[in-house]
Write an enzyme that holds these catalytic residues in place. Structure first.
Site, PDB file in Angstrom:
ATOM      1  N   CYS A   1     104.591  21.191  45.137  1.00  0.00           N
ATOM      2  CA  CYS A   1     105.169  22.052  46.170  1.00  0.00           C
ATOM      3  C   CYS A   1     105.531  21.197  47.378  1.00  0.00           C
ATOM      4  O   CYS A   1     105.134  20.033  47.481  1.00  0.00           O
ATOM      5  CB  CYS A   1     104.162  23.121  46.580  1.00  0.00           C
ATOM      6  SG  CYS A   1     102.632  22.442  47.284  1.00  0.00           S
TER       7      CYS A   1
ATOM      8  N   CYS B   1     106.736  16.968  50.999  1.00  0.00           N
ATOM      9  CA  CYS B   1     105.736  16.438  50.077  1.00  0.00           C
ATOM     10  C   CYS B   1     106.289  16.009  48.731  1.00  0.00           C
ATOM     11  O   CYS B   1     105.547  15.439  47.920  1.00  0.00           O
ATOM     12  CB  CYS B   1     104.631  17.467  49.865  1.00  0.00           C
ATOM     13  SG  CYS B   1     103.821  17.965  51.406  1.00  0.00           S
TER      14      CYS B   1
END
Length: 456
Positions: free
Chosen positions: A440, A119
């Site tokens: 994150c 991500c």
């Protein structure tokens, strides 16, 4: 080498010291030309299998790059390099940055490569671009990313694939009948299925939603708090669209800048009705307070400050410092933003509560971001991990004020570029000095970076 200059002034009306820190990451003694963010765009982020159902990821990245060039009116020949993030890769376009650049009409002589870092892939692309600029290997770089879940690679199971790969040899030895015998020999009924890309972590075998649910329980984040945060994200995103904030950031697709994942009419009552999606029956994570599968693409334009001035651009922000760190994927899979924020703030000598005026923090799950905010403001967590130095308490009035990934959506490879563009534009519009971006990623990875407003 990180060189820091601290200038302190005291106003006559207050004894409060206003600290302005200018930090430049230098990789050689001769390179002191800082990196600036000059522009950024994205396509409207959309739920999977909706408006982009007939597009490949490379098509989305091409449109984003083309839109960036149109927005900035940049001469294509001035681009030195392109780097993009992409997670679920199509084998035909594995170096999607190169393919998208060519399709967008950029000169064939411009190099490009693709980064996969879950991500934070676009964040990694952006910082790779910055490092190229700081080392003098480039002056103008396009960085971004893309993702589609509407056209993911679906494979036959491995036993069938292995049979098909070796079938030409079997055909050569035994003809068609030998090939059929080869194909059927040793196969089991459960070998005949299909494999789709997994959202589960390879090492832990755990789905991110399960990890985030456990993390939320560890930090005492309730279901109600997660649902309230979810409604906040949708409400703010809808308002940002209504107010026209995203008009200069989103390039229209088929004439529209609407983003179909935003539910401006969400209420605490409506989202609280959903059942747990990962940990059943008593988990706190639902389809509403988790980011949804999203198609989209984004692109950012970075330059050296001297090149931006030479070309007559008015930058939005300096990219001052960044961090990529990792933590325990079994127990802290999505806690990377806390560790990375602590590192960049400490390295730059910034105080989160006094110096940061803009926060753009990725919302993978409401529980994940609230767990990070809890860890950042926890003295116990600081004692256990940072020698007692607490990261700080995030001012919610300054964080994700235009909505976040829970509402806007989260194309894995593109979100980092969205965060950079929104944070840079907010610095200018809100007249704040510093911004903190954090995100994150699967694998226990994390990212944070510091932007400073460029005074035009």
């Amino acid at each position: 080498m990180l060189s820091t200059l601290r200038t302190t002034t005291t106003t006559s009306s207050s004894t409060t010291k206003i600290t302005r820190i200018i930090a430049t990451r230098c990789f050689s003694s001769t390179t002191t030309d800082p990196v600036v963010v000059v522009g950024g765009v994205r396509l409207p982020f959309a739920t999977t299998s909706s408006i982009y159902h007939d597009q490949m990821a490379v098509d989305l990245q091409r449109l984003a790059i083309h839109g960036l060039l149109t927005q900035t009116a940049l001469d294509k020949s001035l681009v030195d390099y392109i780097v993009c993030g992409n997670v679920i890769q199509e084998v035909r376009t594995s170096n999607i940055a190169r393919e998208a650049a060519i399709q967008a009409g950029l000169p064939h002589s411009i190099g490009a490569h693709t980064i996969a870092q879950a991500c934070i892939s676009a964040n990694a692309a952006i910082c790779t671009a910055a490092e190229k600029i700081l080392t003098g290997h480039a002056s103008v770089v396009i960085a971004g990313g893309c993702e589609t879940f509407s056209d993911v690679p679906i494979r036959l199971k491995r036993p069938i694939r292995q049979k098909l790969i070796t079938m030409p040899k079997a055909m050569k030895k035994g003809g068609p009948l030998g090939a059929v015998r080869h194909l059927l020999k040793g196969l089991k009924s459960n070998d005949l299925g299909l494999e789709t890309p997994a959202i589960a972590n390879y090492t832990t075998g755990e789905v991110m939603g399960v990890s985030s649910d456990r993390l939320s329980a560890k930090f005492g984040v309730s279901r109600r708090e997660q649902d309230e945060f979810t409604v906040r994200s949708h409400t703010l995103a809808a308002k940002a669209h209504q107010d026209g904030f995203y008009r200069e950031e989103i390039i229209p697709y088929k004439g529209s800048t609407a983003e179909n994942g935003i539910k401006g009419d969400s209420t605490l009552e409506s989202v609280s009705k959903l059942k747990p999606a990962f940990v059943k029956p008593n988990g706190t994570h639902t389809a509403a307070n988790s980011s949804f599968l999203t198609d989209g693409a984004a692109a950012s334009l970075l330059m050296s400050e001297s090149k931006a001035k030479e070309l007559g651009f008015k930058p939005w922000a300096y990219l001052r410092d960044w961090s990529f760190k990792a933590c325990d994927p079994f127990e802290e899979l999505l806690l990377g933003p806390t560790y990375c924020s602590q590192q960049v703030l400490t390295r730059m000598g910034l105080n989160m509560e006094e110096d940061i005026g803009v926060y753009e923090i990725h919302e993978a799950f409401a529980g994940q971001i609230l767990s990070n905010l809890t860890a950042m403001s926890s003295q116990k967590f600081a004692d256990d991990n940072f020698n007692g130095k607490m990261v700080g308490k995030v001012d919610m009035d300054k964080m994700n004020t235009k909505g976040g990934s829970l509402a806007v959506g989260h194309p894995f490879g593109a979100t980092g570029s969205r965060l950079l563009t929104t944070a840079s534009r907010r610095l200018q519009q809100e007249n704040q000095r510093f911004a903190l971006i954090a995100a994150c990623a699967d694998g226990g990875l994390g990212h944070a970076c510091i932007l400073e407003r460029y005074d035009n």
